[in-house]
Design an enzyme around this catalytic site. Structure first.
Site, PDB file in Angstrom:
ATOM      1  N   ARG A 128       0.987  -1.368   0.028  1.00 37.64           N
ATOM      2  CA  ARG A 128      -0.017  -0.244   0.173  1.00 37.64           C
ATOM      3  C   ARG A 128       0.963   1.032   0.320  1.00 37.64           C
ATOM      4  O   ARG A 128       1.549   1.578   0.898  1.00 37.64           O
ATOM      5  CB  ARG A 128      -0.355   0.008   1.269  1.00 37.64           C
ATOM      6  CG  ARG A 128      -1.809   1.450   1.135  1.00 37.64           C
ATOM      7  CD  ARG A 128      -2.634   1.452   2.831  1.00 37.64           C
ATOM      8  NE  ARG A 128      -3.558   2.702   2.472  1.00 37.64           N
ATOM      9  CZ  ARG A 128      -2.873   3.888   3.389  1.00 37.64           C
ATOM     10  NH1 ARG A 128      -3.044   3.458   4.581  1.00 37.64           N
ATOM     11  NH2 ARG A 128      -3.968   4.283   3.471  1.00 37.64           N
ATOM     12  N   HIS A 157      -3.233  10.845   1.299  1.00 36.71           N
ATOM     13  CA  HIS A 157      -2.286  10.248   2.107  1.00 36.71           C
ATOM     14  C   HIS A 157      -2.142  12.278   2.810  1.00 36.71           C
ATOM     15  O   HIS A 157      -0.669  12.483   2.781  1.00 36.71           O
ATOM     16  CB  HIS A 157      -1.752   9.644   1.698  1.00 36.71           C
ATOM     17  CG  HIS A 157      -1.051   9.270   3.563  1.00 36.71           C
ATOM     18  ND1 HIS A 157      -1.461   7.617   3.385  1.00 36.71           N
ATOM     19  CD2 HIS A 157      -0.550   9.369   4.718  1.00 36.71           C
ATOM     20  CE1 HIS A 157      -1.024   7.708   4.800  1.00 36.71           C
ATOM     21  NE2 HIS A 157      -0.565   9.026   5.420  1.00 36.71           N
ATOM     22  N   GLU A 202      -8.146   8.258   6.325  1.00 32.52           N
ATOM     23  CA  GLU A 202      -8.212   9.268   7.510  1.00 32.52           C
ATOM     24  C   GLU A 202      -8.353   9.999   7.477  1.00 32.52           C
ATOM     25  O   GLU A 202      -7.606  11.489   7.899  1.00 32.52           O
ATOM     26  CB  GLU A 202      -6.968   8.944   8.347  1.00 32.52           C
ATOM     27  CG  GLU A 202      -5.684   7.527   8.739  1.00 32.52           C
ATOM     28  CD  GLU A 202      -5.050   7.466   9.582  1.00 32.52           C
ATOM     29  OE1 GLU A 202      -4.680   8.914  10.135  1.00 32.52           O
ATOM     30  OE2 GLU A 202      -4.564   6.664   9.840  1.00 32.52           O
ATOM     31  N   ASN A 252      -7.172   1.150  10.228  1.00 34.50           N
ATOM     32  CA  ASN A 252      -6.335   2.077  10.547  1.00 34.50           C
ATOM     33  C   ASN A 252      -6.510   2.442  11.473  1.00 34.50           C
ATOM     34  O   ASN A 252      -7.202   3.247  12.320  1.00 34.50           O
ATOM     35  CB  ASN A 252      -5.439   3.452  10.255  1.00 34.50           C
ATOM     36  CG  ASN A 252      -5.236   3.350   8.535  1.00 34.50           C
ATOM     37  OD1 ASN A 252      -5.110   2.275   7.728  1.00 34.50           O
ATOM     38  ND2 ASN A 252      -4.666   4.865   8.287  1.00 34.50           N
ATOM     39  N   TYR A 257      -4.180   2.074  15.785  1.00 31.41           N
ATOM     40  CA  TYR A 257      -2.561   1.964  16.284  1.00 31.41           C
ATOM     41  C   TYR A 257      -3.515   2.098  17.910  1.00 31.41           C
ATOM     42  O   TYR A 257      -2.656   1.220  18.809  1.00 31.41           O
ATOM     43  CB  TYR A 257      -2.491   3.153  15.827  1.00 31.41           C
ATOM     44  CG  TYR A 257      -1.777   3.129  15.289  1.00 31.41           C
ATOM     45  CD1 TYR A 257       0.062   2.495  14.825  1.00 31.41           C
ATOM     46  CD2 TYR A 257      -2.633   3.912  13.896  1.00 31.41           C
ATOM     47  CE1 TYR A 257       0.143   3.194  13.617  1.00 31.41           C
ATOM     48  CE2 TYR A 257      -2.084   4.267  12.463  1.00 31.41           C
ATOM     49  CZ  TYR A 257      -0.759   3.725  12.602  1.00 31.41           C
ATOM     50  OH  TYR A 257       0.011   3.192  11.187  1.00 31.41           O
ATOM     51  N   GLU A 283      -3.383   0.102   8.415  1.00 34.34           N
ATOM     52  CA  GLU A 283      -1.950  -0.015   8.647  1.00 34.34           C
ATOM     53  C   GLU A 283      -2.254  -0.213  10.333  1.00 34.34           C
ATOM     54  O   GLU A 283      -3.112  -0.412  11.101  1.00 34.34           O
ATOM     55  CB  GLU A 283      -1.989   1.981   8.927  1.00 34.34           C
ATOM     56  CG  GLU A 283      -1.441   2.683   7.756  1.00 34.34           C
ATOM     57  CD  GLU A 283      -1.682   3.638   8.200  1.00 34.34           C
ATOM     58  OE1 GLU A 283      -1.302   4.776   9.074  1.00 34.34           O
ATOM     59  OE2 GLU A 283      -1.960   4.583   6.918  1.00 34.34           O
TER      60      GLU A 283
HETATM   61  C1  FCB Z   1      -1.283   7.020  10.976  1.00 34.84           C
HETATM   62  C2  FCB Z   1      -0.952   7.987   9.189  1.00 34.84           C
HETATM   63  C3  FCB Z   1       0.314   7.464   9.005  1.00 34.84           C
HETATM   64  C4  FCB Z   1       1.818   7.255  10.333  1.00 34.84           C
HETATM   65  C5  FCB Z   1       0.155   6.246  11.025  1.00 34.84           C
HETATM   66  C6  FCB Z   1       1.522   6.326  12.116  1.00 34.84           C
HETATM   67  O1  FCB Z   1      -2.878   7.988  11.118  1.00 34.84           O
HETATM   68  O2  FCB Z   1      -2.111   6.946   8.590  1.00 34.84           O
HETATM   69  O3  FCB Z   1       0.435   8.264   7.793  1.00 34.84           O
HETATM   70  O4  FCB Z   1       1.652   8.469  10.556  1.00 34.84           O
HETATM   71  O5  FCB Z   1      -0.208   7.350  11.415  1.00 34.84           O
END
Ligand code: FCB
Length: 453
Positions: free
Chosen positions: A84, A128, A173, A300, A302, A360
């Protein structure tokens, strides 16, 4: 790390799974003044004193623009079947709209060819975060013009690459573009207004809605698929109070539902309608366009958020809390694979996407390059554990019926981490910036072995 646990491998997942890593143009390419590229809002922002750590910019980044062949060869060596990446809008249309820069298209054509020749399926993200500065000068995402320009840009790119790209992702995002870029101001274009944020959110969604049918019409690959990538967090009240409850609803509203509700239900979420309604620039037909069916939803993920109280409603600012004894990454994000599992279940229950791609997931830790006498090495057990535990969380959700069909670890290379510059390393491949050497970290080798089975 729990050494007793049975190791997972690729064969635990569905056979047709997409495996790879993700990157973004401005974070890795460099070559900002080459081959007719125009300026983006991130060039402007990163060159404004005080906006990024250490004054870092994406001017050189990983020099991927010149090293893409070597980078693709490394992806092949590591055993991925997909990749990607994102396309830089100002490389294709230096003024945002109008005159096409053929050299920009040529670069992505070379990249896509290189991927296909190395057995990697291209998943291309069109946006992006690097809006052409020329469009920002006309109001950027606050204005409808940008949504229309985005559809034109999608047309130009898909005419050229519509016979080869496997996965098309309109936006990355939009919540971060809208909220961090326009309300918190920590990202380009660096505004501080809820009105700007809400207008940007709608015009981003509209841009997606206008581009999607264009991409489908220009597609010449039978098995191509079309979707959008959203940032997510699993928001929970940090204690039993009413305040915490309300704060969690606000976080969930702005991070998840502000985008998922329009895309899947054709309306904005009722949980935060009091903050949205007076600013939303909706015109007749917009919501129908935005809610056209998707082939996949890109997620995505985290971290989860433990919300305690709303600090400033009009700035969408919430007080959060940390968990004693929990692990936090270099970003200050809690490592919480359980939240990932919960989020996937929530998305599946509330929105029922046809298919989910994890576009992500990954972690920044303080890596150290060890040169010694032998091979250079980076030992990053925390990142390996992070990736493995999140793979397991996705697998658990998948076994319970959540249609997860692909996984792109963020990121292939260490890169320009937006406002944090080069101070945060997310790669499974280490980049020694002064020499641009690539050194596969232990986590990258772990991923390679996982894929070998
Ligand atoms: C996400 C973004 C990516 C990177 C990660 C850590 O929010 O899409 O570009 O910065 O975080």
């Amino acid at each position: 790390m729990d050494e007793q646990r049975k190791p997972i491998s690729r064969s635990d997942f569905p056979a047709d799974f997409a495996w790879g890593t993700a990157t973004a143009a401005y974070q890795i390419e460099g070559a900002v003044n080459e081959d007719g590229r125009g300026l983006s809002i991130w060039d402007t922002f990163s060159h404004t004193p005080g906006k990024t750590d250490n004054g870092d910019t994406g001017d050189i980044a990983d020099d991927h623009y010149h090293r893409y062949k070597q980078d693709v060869a490394l992806m092949r060596e590591l055993g991925f079947n997909s990749y990607r990446f994102s396309i830089s809008w100002p490389r294709i249309l230096p003024e945002g709209r109008g005159k096409v820069n053929p050299k920009g298209l040529d670069f992505y054509e070379r990249l896509v060819e290189e991927l296909l020749n190395n057995g990697l399926e291209p998943y291309a993200t069109l946006y992006h975060w690097d809006l052409p500065q020329a469009l920002q000068d006309k109001g950027g995402w606050k204005e409808r013009l940008s949504s229309e320009a985005f559809a034109d840009y999608a047309d130009v790119v898909s005419r050229r690459l519509g016979d080869r790209v496997k996965g098309w992702i309109t936006l990355n995002e939009p919540a971060v573009s809208a909220i961090i870029g326009h309300v918190e101001g920590r990202h380009a274009p660096g505004e501080h207004s809820i009105e700007a944020g809400v207008r940007a959110a709608h015009h981003l969604l509209l841009g997606h809605g206008l581009a999607l049918p264009v991409l489908r019409a220009n597609n010449r690959r039978k098995d191509a698929e079309f979707g959008i990538t959203l940032s997510t967090t699993y928001a929970e009240p940090g204690d039993d109070s009413q305040q915490a409850q309300e704060a969690a609803i606000l976080v969930d509203g702005f991070n998840n539902r502000l985008f998922m509700d329009p895309l899947f239900k054709g309306r904005y979420p009722s949980t935060i309608s009091n903050l949205l309604e007076r600013y939303l620039p909706i015109e007749a037909g917009d919501m129908e366009k935005i809610s056209a069916p998707l082939d996949f939803l890109g997620i995505n993920y985290y971290f989860r958020t433990l919300a305690l109280a709303v600090e400033d409603l009009s700035a969408v600012k919430v007080k959060t809390r940390q968990v004693q004894g929990a692990q936090y990454t270099e970003m200050g994000w809690e490592v919480n694979p359980e939240g990932f599992y919960n989020l996937l279940k929530l998305v599946n229950n509330d929105y029922k996407p046809a298919k989910i791609l994890i576009t992500e997931n990954g972690a920044a830790f303080a890596d150290r390059l060890e040169e010694g006498q032998g091979q250079p090495a980076v030992h990053d057990p925390d990142r390996t554990n992070f990736i493995r535990d999140h793979f397991e969380a996705a697998l658990k959700a998948s076994r319970e019926g959540v249609p997860v069909k692909g996984y792109f670890v963020w990121s292939f290379l260490d890169n320009f981490e937006w406002a944090y510059g080069y101070s945060k390393r997310f790669g499974i491949v280490y980049v020694d910036y002064p020499t641009q050497r690539r050194i596969v970290k232990d986590s990258g080798r772990w991923y390679q072995n996982f894929l070998r089975g």
